[in-house]
Write an enzyme that holds these catalytic residues in place. Sequence first.
Site, PDB file in Angstrom:
ATOM      1  N   GLU A 124       2.863 -11.602   2.786  1.00  0.00           N
ATOM      2  CA  GLU A 124       2.610 -11.059   1.457  1.00  0.00           C
ATOM      3  C   GLU A 124       3.204 -12.018   0.436  1.00  0.00           C
ATOM      4  O   GLU A 124       4.354 -12.451   0.609  1.00  0.00           O
ATOM      5  CB  GLU A 124       3.258  -9.678   1.285  1.00  0.00           C
ATOM      6  CG  GLU A 124       2.838  -9.033  -0.031  1.00  0.00           C
ATOM      7  CD  GLU A 124       3.425  -7.634  -0.241  1.00  0.00           C
ATOM      8  OE1 GLU A 124       4.189  -7.147   0.616  1.00  0.00           O
ATOM      9  OE2 GLU A 124       3.111  -7.044  -1.272  1.00  0.00           O
ATOM     10  N   GLY A 264      13.733  -8.948   0.108  1.00  0.00           N
ATOM     11  CA  GLY A 264      14.555  -8.005   0.864  1.00  0.00           C
ATOM     12  C   GLY A 264      14.023  -7.767   2.273  1.00  0.00           C
ATOM     13  O   GLY A 264      14.756  -7.874   3.245  1.00  0.00           O
ATOM     14  N   ALA A 265      12.733  -7.445   2.361  1.00  0.00           N
ATOM     15  CA  ALA A 265      12.147  -7.126   3.655  1.00  0.00           C
ATOM     16  C   ALA A 265      10.640  -7.011   3.490  1.00  0.00           C
ATOM     17  O   ALA A 265      10.132  -7.052   2.371  1.00  0.00           O
ATOM     18  CB  ALA A 265      12.704  -5.812   4.192  1.00  0.00           C
ATOM     19  N   MET A 266       9.944  -6.864   4.644  1.00  0.00           N
ATOM     20  CA  MET A 266       8.479  -6.825   4.601  1.00  0.00           C
ATOM     21  C   MET A 266       7.926  -5.836   5.612  1.00  0.00           C
ATOM     22  O   MET A 266       8.323  -5.822   6.778  1.00  0.00           O
ATOM     23  CB  MET A 266       7.962  -8.244   4.874  1.00  0.00           C
ATOM     24  CG  MET A 266       6.458  -8.351   4.841  1.00  0.00           C
ATOM     25  SD  MET A 266       5.796  -7.938   3.199  1.00  0.00           S
ATOM     26  CE  MET A 266       4.235  -7.204   3.665  1.00  0.00           C
ATOM     27  N   GLU A 267       6.964  -5.044   5.141  1.00  0.00           N
ATOM     28  CA  GLU A 267       6.463  -3.881   5.889  1.00  0.00           C
ATOM     29  C   GLU A 267       5.318  -4.174   6.853  1.00  0.00           C
ATOM     30  O   GLU A 267       4.511  -3.275   7.131  1.00  0.00           O
ATOM     31  CB  GLU A 267       5.996  -2.832   4.876  1.00  0.00           C
ATOM     32  CG  GLU A 267       4.716  -3.180   4.078  1.00  0.00           C
ATOM     33  CD  GLU A 267       4.966  -3.826   2.726  1.00  0.00           C
ATOM     34  OE1 GLU A 267       6.056  -4.400   2.528  1.00  0.00           O
ATOM     35  OE2 GLU A 267       4.067  -3.757   1.865  1.00  0.00           O
ATOM     36  N   ASN A 268       5.203  -5.379   7.414  1.00  0.00           N
ATOM     37  CA  ASN A 268       4.134  -5.698   8.364  1.00  0.00           C
ATOM     38  C   ASN A 268       3.914  -4.556   9.362  1.00  0.00           C
ATOM     39  O   ASN A 268       4.872  -3.990   9.864  1.00  0.00           O
ATOM     40  CB  ASN A 268       4.499  -6.957   9.145  1.00  0.00           C
ATOM     41  CG  ASN A 268       5.130  -8.000   8.260  1.00  0.00           C
ATOM     42  OD1 ASN A 268       4.504  -8.457   7.327  1.00  0.00           O
ATOM     43  ND2 ASN A 268       6.391  -8.314   8.524  1.00  0.00           N
ATOM     44  N   GLU A 301      10.656   0.199   3.743  1.00  0.00           N
ATOM     45  CA  GLU A 301       9.648  -0.504   4.558  1.00  0.00           C
ATOM     46  C   GLU A 301       8.959   0.476   5.508  1.00  0.00           C
ATOM     47  O   GLU A 301       7.751   0.390   5.725  1.00  0.00           O
ATOM     48  CB  GLU A 301      10.285  -1.649   5.337  1.00  0.00           C
ATOM     49  CG  GLU A 301      11.064  -2.662   4.484  1.00  0.00           C
ATOM     50  CD  GLU A 301      10.314  -3.198   3.277  1.00  0.00           C
ATOM     51  OE1 GLU A 301       9.071  -3.257   3.318  1.00  0.00           O
ATOM     52  OE2 GLU A 301      10.968  -3.556   2.268  1.00  0.00           O
ATOM     53  N   HIS A 304       6.291   2.431   3.712  1.00  0.00           N
ATOM     54  CA  HIS A 304       5.076   1.660   3.445  1.00  0.00           C
ATOM     55  C   HIS A 304       4.007   1.896   4.517  1.00  0.00           C
ATOM     56  O   HIS A 304       2.833   1.642   4.274  1.00  0.00           O
ATOM     57  CB  HIS A 304       5.392   0.162   3.418  1.00  0.00           C
ATOM     58  CG  HIS A 304       5.723  -0.390   2.052  1.00  0.00           C
ATOM     59  ND1 HIS A 304       5.002  -0.090   0.924  1.00  0.00           N
ATOM     60  CD2 HIS A 304       6.687  -1.263   1.655  1.00  0.00           C
ATOM     61  CE1 HIS A 304       5.509  -0.753  -0.115  1.00  0.00           C
ATOM     62  NE2 HIS A 304       6.541  -1.469   0.289  1.00  0.00           N
ATOM     63  N   GLU A 323       4.052  -0.276  -4.373  1.00  0.00           N
ATOM     64  CA  GLU A 323       5.480  -0.515  -4.586  1.00  0.00           C
ATOM     65  C   GLU A 323       6.145   0.551  -5.457  1.00  0.00           C
ATOM     66  O   GLU A 323       7.217   1.051  -5.140  1.00  0.00           O
ATOM     67  CB  GLU A 323       5.716  -1.911  -5.157  1.00  0.00           C
ATOM     68  CG  GLU A 323       5.306  -3.050  -4.204  1.00  0.00           C
ATOM     69  CD  GLU A 323       6.000  -2.998  -2.851  1.00  0.00           C
ATOM     70  OE1 GLU A 323       7.004  -2.268  -2.695  1.00  0.00           O
ATOM     71  OE2 GLU A 323       5.518  -3.696  -1.924  1.00  0.00           O
TER      72      GLU A 323
HETATM   73  N1  ARG Z   1       6.250  -5.713   0.186  1.00  0.00           N
HETATM   74  C1  ARG Z   1       7.622  -6.145   0.252  1.00  0.00           C
HETATM   75  C2  ARG Z   1       8.451  -4.942  -0.151  1.00  0.00           C
HETATM   76  O1  ARG Z   1       8.563  -4.530  -1.230  1.00  0.00           O
HETATM   77  C3  ARG Z   1       7.949  -7.291  -0.625  1.00  0.00           C
HETATM   78  C4  ARG Z   1       7.313  -8.577  -0.261  1.00  0.00           C
HETATM   79  C5  ARG Z   1       7.323  -9.524  -1.375  1.00  0.00           C
HETATM   80  N2  ARG Z   1       7.090 -10.826  -0.972  1.00  0.00           N
HETATM   81  C6  ARG Z   1       6.733 -11.808  -1.789  1.00  0.00           C
HETATM   82  N3  ARG Z   1       6.629 -12.975  -1.316  1.00  0.00           N
HETATM   83  N4  ARG Z   1       6.500 -11.645  -3.042  1.00  0.00           N
HETATM   84  O2  ARG Z   1       8.938  -4.245   0.633  1.00  0.00           O
HETATM   85 ZN    ZN Z   2       7.825  -2.478  -1.003  1.00  0.00          ZN
END
Ligand code: ARG
Ligand code: ZN
Length: 877
Positions: A124, A264-268, A301, A304, A323
């Site tokens: 993302e 912070g983190a990513m919701e894959n 996460e 999400h 978000e």
């Molecule tokens: N979707 C992620 C979150 O809010 C954030 C990822 C953002 N990454 C980026 N490269 N802008 O949990």
């Molecule tokens: Zn998020």
Amino acid sequence: MPQNNPDVIHLEDYRVPDFLIEHVELHVDLGDGGTRVGSRLTLRRNGEHGRPLVLHGEGLELLSIALDGKSLAAGRYRLDDETLTVEGLGAEAVLETECRIDPDGNTALEGLYRSNGTFCTQCEAEGFRKITWYLDRPDVMARFRTTIVGDRTTQPVMLSNGNPVASGTTGDNRHWVTWEDPFPKPSYLFALVAGDLAVVEDSFTTRSGREVALRIYVEHGNEDRCGHAMTALKHAMAWDERVYGREYDLDIFMIVAVSDFNMGAMENKGLNVFNAKYILAKPETATDVDFDGIESVVAHEYFHNWTGNRVTCRDWFQLTLKEGLTVFRDQQFSADMNSAAVKRIADVQRLRAAQFPEDGGPLAHPIQPQSYIEINNFYTATVYEKGAEVIRMIHRLLGTDGFRKGSDLYFERHDGQAVTTEDFVAAMEDANDADLGQFRRWYVQAGTPRLICSGDYDAADGSYLLTVRQETPATPGQPEKAPLHMPFAVGLIGRDGADLPLRLAGENSAEAGTRVLQLREAESRFRFVDIPERPVASLLRGFSAPVRLEFAQPAEDLAFRMAHDSDDFNRWEAAQELQNKVLLGLVADRRAGRPLVLPDMLAEALGTALDDDGADPSLLALMLTLPGEVMLAQHMEVIDVEAIHDVREFAVKALAERLRDRLLARYRACHAAARPGFDGASMAARHLQNACLAYLSQLDDIGRETALAQYRERRTMTETMAALARIAASDWPERDEALADFHAAWRNDPLVIDKWFTVQATAARADTLEHVLALAGHEDFTLRNPNRVRALIGAFASANPTAFHRADGAGYDFVAERILALDASNPQVAARLIAPFGQWRRYDKARQERMLNQLKRIVSQPGLSKDVREVASKSLN
Ligand code: ARG
Ligand code: ZN
């Protein structure tokens, strides 16, 4: 930015994709000298048209390409820096490509990269195109099947989304595993992780009785720091079932903690990738603030999975759809897990510290922006935090049950789809038969509204007239603002401290407590009747709308509300307002050359709070803590950096002297009550203990010994860091020794060493910049690790106003130079360091010029990234 700049992407230009991708088969062959990515896309033409297939792809070395099983000759496709174009596709087609990429050289940490040897991904928003050619946009949702090939010794663990369906070995000490994700998803939710990782396992049984394996992967040696994250995950899973009726949908849920991560983190899907800071914790290494952060980010996460993954965004202008909503959900969750009022205060503090300046500066944008150059620049406090406030207002307007009906309908209608904020609002309206027509303006209008309020008590007829005017200041590109629809929660407090029953003129019955009024007009009037005595108004309870409240309330009323307001958020808010009033008065005195005298009433009001044994100690800690310099600055026409600093220091010391005995008593009681660990009562006690320490450490006789004793005790990191912060800001002879001792104790623990950098970068001392310059050359400092950059440079620029805004401009020079250096390797993180320069208009002429010169210096740098160019050039406006 010129209007016709081809780099600018506009919401109004949205078109549905020319092709859809039904199925993706990836074959990722990991190696030390480069990684080969094979891809097989099953495509379908979307509608009747003859346009070519244009795939995104960046930094990929093409090895082979075939259409429908036949290798493509050079003339049948076109490659440029950003795209691969193929002509002559039928209604259905299979495109196979193979490319080579270089994860080891990927310092931008977007796409496939390596962190401490582990392969990991961040896709993302547009990172997937750095892995293979693809329709890298969220409205193209495909089923993924991913085979990873790696070394058995260095990559024993190889993960992707979904479930593992096959595996084997290939000789040469290599092995492979195939993952299949049954849920169609956009490419930004793809993830791959491979490395030598330890795993901590648990399980969760969903309410329909399905057992889900929970796995947290960390670097070896960190297994004992995963307990809190695991508990948070299980709580979040149960909470989403209970509050939103949402169950998890795969057999495995995996989290991987990595050391190098931009955000912070990513919701894959099924495979969240986290900045290690938001997973790893034990009381010896992490503060209570860290523990809270972990609980909320793990939940965020996880949530999400429904708000983001099952229902995703049509395009990146809809980012707040997932978000804003998911931040609201994680805020609700944390409020339910801990103290709701304390959580609300923390959320509002964050909004005011980060979002209000953004909304009032050159980068102001609505929660749904209309255009962007680099989407990574729009993961902002406005899209996230103001976005969450907008959802919270819908929740207030519709009520808990109404909101749930709306979310149920939203999931029912849109599961499996890529949708817009309009779809969300429409579901809320339709499920409740509500009209959110005017409310939609919140999505398109930038700027923080001002609510200018006045109250008139008429003793003769026993009525109280409340007048509320709303006004939103102009923002770049939006000179005119329309009135907004918002909930406005109010109470009127009687002389005995209890809420009066509220009845508006024309109504038949009254109800005691908080009343949610609705504002729609530029000016609204509310006449409350049967008010027997002059009431004390408590307005915007719970911060019911993201606005600046302007209500001239006498200091006595504020002190009264500090003691009696039934709304805990507003008890704290009253303390803040009283403190602002006193401190800004002192700033005016100092500027006029008058001697500084602390008004008795502030000490008395805080003394009363300290005596309140029944209140949540955490709430008291927040009430006792004077607004920070950055917050005070927001109330000044032209920010006087030095005056704010001096006055605040003066007030802390004067209060410490006045309240000495009571502070000491509370300090000792809290110290005795707190147990190491993440239980609410202990955390609250530590919070108050440290708030008292901030005062006590200013006392000439016992300050030093108190702070040093707390430091030397090494009980929890929360206490150690609070003490070290006092020591680092002091001139005590033990200062250097303590800092050296801390470094020696934690040198092998990067997350703790980050704290060591920050405590020095934020110390209020005349020579802080010199220390920071030396730290930037320290062997532990590197621009390659985003946490380290934020710990030193980010903290210095955003949380040390006297040092960053040093009159000679040396603070600006230091930060601008690092932004330029960092831009060459990691544009995303570099761009985020620019924000403090964007506030230049708020300072005196000399500082304005120095800040502007640095922005111009940045913009004129050749070879600048899109990320930094967009933020720096917009900041000049
Ligand atoms: N979707 C992620 C979150 O809010 C954030 C990822 C953002 N990454 C980026 N490269 N802008 O949990
Ligand atoms: Zn998020």
